[in-house]
Design a protein around this motif. Structure first.
Motif, PDB file in Angstrom:
ATOM      1  N   HIS A  80       0.859  -1.560   0.005  1.00  0.00           N
ATOM      2  CA  HIS A  80       0.062   0.166   0.417  1.00  0.00           C
ATOM      3  C   HIS A  80       1.019   0.955   0.067  1.00  0.00           C
ATOM      4  CE1 HIS A  80      -2.973  -2.731   0.822  1.00  0.00           C
ATOM      5  NE2 HIS A  80      -2.344  -3.210   1.817  1.00  0.00           N
ATOM      6  N   ASP A 107      -1.100   7.257  -1.613  1.00  0.00           N
ATOM      7  CA  ASP A 107      -2.576   7.374  -2.059  1.00  0.00           C
ATOM      8  C   ASP A 107      -3.456   7.551  -0.904  1.00  0.00           C
ATOM      9  OD1 ASP A 107      -1.035   5.990  -4.222  1.00  0.00           O
ATOM     10  OD2 ASP A 107      -2.007   4.214  -3.475  1.00  0.00           O
ATOM     11  N   TYR A 108      -2.945   7.738   0.292  1.00  0.00           N
ATOM     12  CA  TYR A 108      -4.298   8.483   1.660  1.00  0.00           C
ATOM     13  C   TYR A 108      -3.668   9.406   1.782  1.00  0.00           C
ATOM     14  CZ  TYR A 108      -4.643   3.271   0.860  1.00  0.00           C
ATOM     15  OH  TYR A 108      -4.612   1.370   0.427  1.00  0.00           O
ATOM     16  N   THR A 109      -3.516   9.871   1.472  1.00  0.00           N
ATOM     17  CA  THR A 109      -3.460  11.687   1.878  1.00  0.00           C
ATOM     18  C   THR A 109      -3.389  12.650   0.882  1.00  0.00           C
ATOM     19  OG1 THR A 109      -1.522  13.365   2.036  1.00  0.00           O
ATOM     20  CG2 THR A 109      -1.066  12.346   0.234  1.00  0.00           C
ATOM     21  N   PRO A 160      -1.847  10.639   7.194  1.00  0.00           N
ATOM     22  CA  PRO A 160      -2.107   9.553   6.045  1.00  0.00           C
ATOM     23  C   PRO A 160      -2.433   8.221   6.744  1.00  0.00           C
ATOM     24  CG  PRO A 160      -0.531  11.129   5.223  1.00  0.00           C
ATOM     25  CD  PRO A 160      -1.058  11.729   6.847  1.00  0.00           C
ATOM     26  N   ARG A 182      -5.504   7.256   7.762  1.00  0.00           N
ATOM     27  CA  ARG A 182      -6.340   6.521   6.251  1.00  0.00           C
ATOM     28  C   ARG A 182      -6.035   5.410   5.467  1.00  0.00           C
ATOM     29  NH1 ARG A 182      -9.302  10.112   3.299  1.00  0.00           N
ATOM     30  NH2 ARG A 182      -8.569   9.738   2.070  1.00  0.00           N
ATOM     31  N   CYS A 183      -4.869   5.157   5.984  1.00  0.00           N
ATOM     32  CA  CYS A 183      -4.543   3.775   5.160  1.00  0.00           C
ATOM     33  C   CYS A 183      -5.118   2.880   6.784  1.00  0.00           C
ATOM     34  CB  CYS A 183      -2.823   3.681   5.129  1.00  0.00           C
ATOM     35  SG  CYS A 183      -2.759   2.308   4.263  1.00  0.00           S
ATOM     36  N   PHE A 198      -8.330   2.374   6.801  1.00  0.00           N
ATOM     37  CA  PHE A 198      -8.931   1.264   4.919  1.00  0.00           C
ATOM     38  C   PHE A 198      -8.790   0.261   5.304  1.00  0.00           C
ATOM     39  CE2 PHE A 198      -7.650  -0.640   0.765  1.00  0.00           C
ATOM     40  CZ  PHE A 198      -8.444  -0.370   0.406  1.00  0.00           C
TER      41      PHE A 198
END
Ligand code: SAH
Length: 225
Positions: free
Chosen positions: A36, A40-42, A66, A69-70, A73
């Motif tokens: 991951h 991609d998570y910011t 971030p 968030r990751c 998810f």
């Protein structure tokens, strides 16, 4: 068993799991490694994931948002038994820790970079911190690859001859005995006679003796464990 690895550099981890034993483990459905990309998570501009450290000083620090968030998810999809931050000041990786972790189903590995990660991630979101040795790497990716390799080969069914991991170094706190293959003689260097004797009892006894001798000589501290 499944690993989800959070990293700034997924490219660094593209190779290690696609060869030999770990690839076979993946092909058999015994080991799954998902990468991951933290970027991609910011939600910050220019995909920013790091910032200057409070108090000043050189080196960027990975920000908490971030990472959260990751993690959110991933945690929404399955339960994780461990969320591990790879860190030089973590618990030192050894065979007994690898054995222990090989019994888990889902593990998240968080790779730091630059100066490290915001301490609040370590205090509130991580279940465990692991170091692969007393030296500093530039990122957690190679350490994560080492950890997945050490654990992955222990998953039942991954090694062809399942018992073979039991005879590796550090299981039972002993180093492995020396091994030889063809030819019997090279440059006048002979394979120890006992290994050619066909007498399995003598061979086992020789291997045990050599294991002990090498451990005493090379890693005596193991014998006190
Ligand atoms: N400033 C930190 C080092 C940061 S190194 C310190 O002095 O402790 C950057 C990243 O590499 C770390 O966040 C960590 O994820 C990883 N790393 C470095 N050395 C490591 C080691 N020996 N074992 C595991 N991870 C390591």
């Amino acid at each position: 068993m499944r690993f989800d690895i959070i990293t700034l550099l997924p490219g660094l981890l593209a190779g290690p799991f696609e060869h030999s034993i770990l690839k076979r483990a993946a092909d058999k459905g015994l080991l799954e490694v998902e990468l991951h990309n933290l970027r991609d998570y910011t939600t910050f501009k220019h995909k920013q994931v790091d910032d200057y450290q409070y108090g000043g000083g050189a080196g960027m620090v990975l920000m908490i948002e971030p990472v959260v968030r990751c993690l959110d998810f991933l945690k929404a999809q399955r339960e994780y038994e461990e969320i591990i931050y790879m860190s030089p000041d973590g618990e030192l990786l050894n065979q007994s820790l690898a054995n222990q972790l090989s019994l888990k189903n889902n593990i998240i590995l968080l790779c730091g970079h630059y100066k490290g990660i915001d301490q609040r991630i370590r205090e509130h979101l991580i279940t465990r911190e692991i170091s692969i040795g007393d030296y500093v790497l530039s990122g957690g990716e190679l350490a994560a690859a080492v950890l997945v390799d050490a654990i992955g080969r222990l998953i039942p069914g991954v090694l062809n001859d399942e018992s073979s991991a039991l005879f590796d170094s550090f299981q039972d706190n002993l180093l492995a005995p020396p091994v030889y293959t063809r030819p019997e003689t090279f440059n006048n260097w002979r394979v120890p006679e006992v290994l050619l004797s066909g007498d399995q009892k003598r061979i086992d006894a020789w291997r045990n003796e050599l294991s002990l001798e090498r451990t005493r000589l090379l890693r005596p501290a193991l014998l006190n464990k």
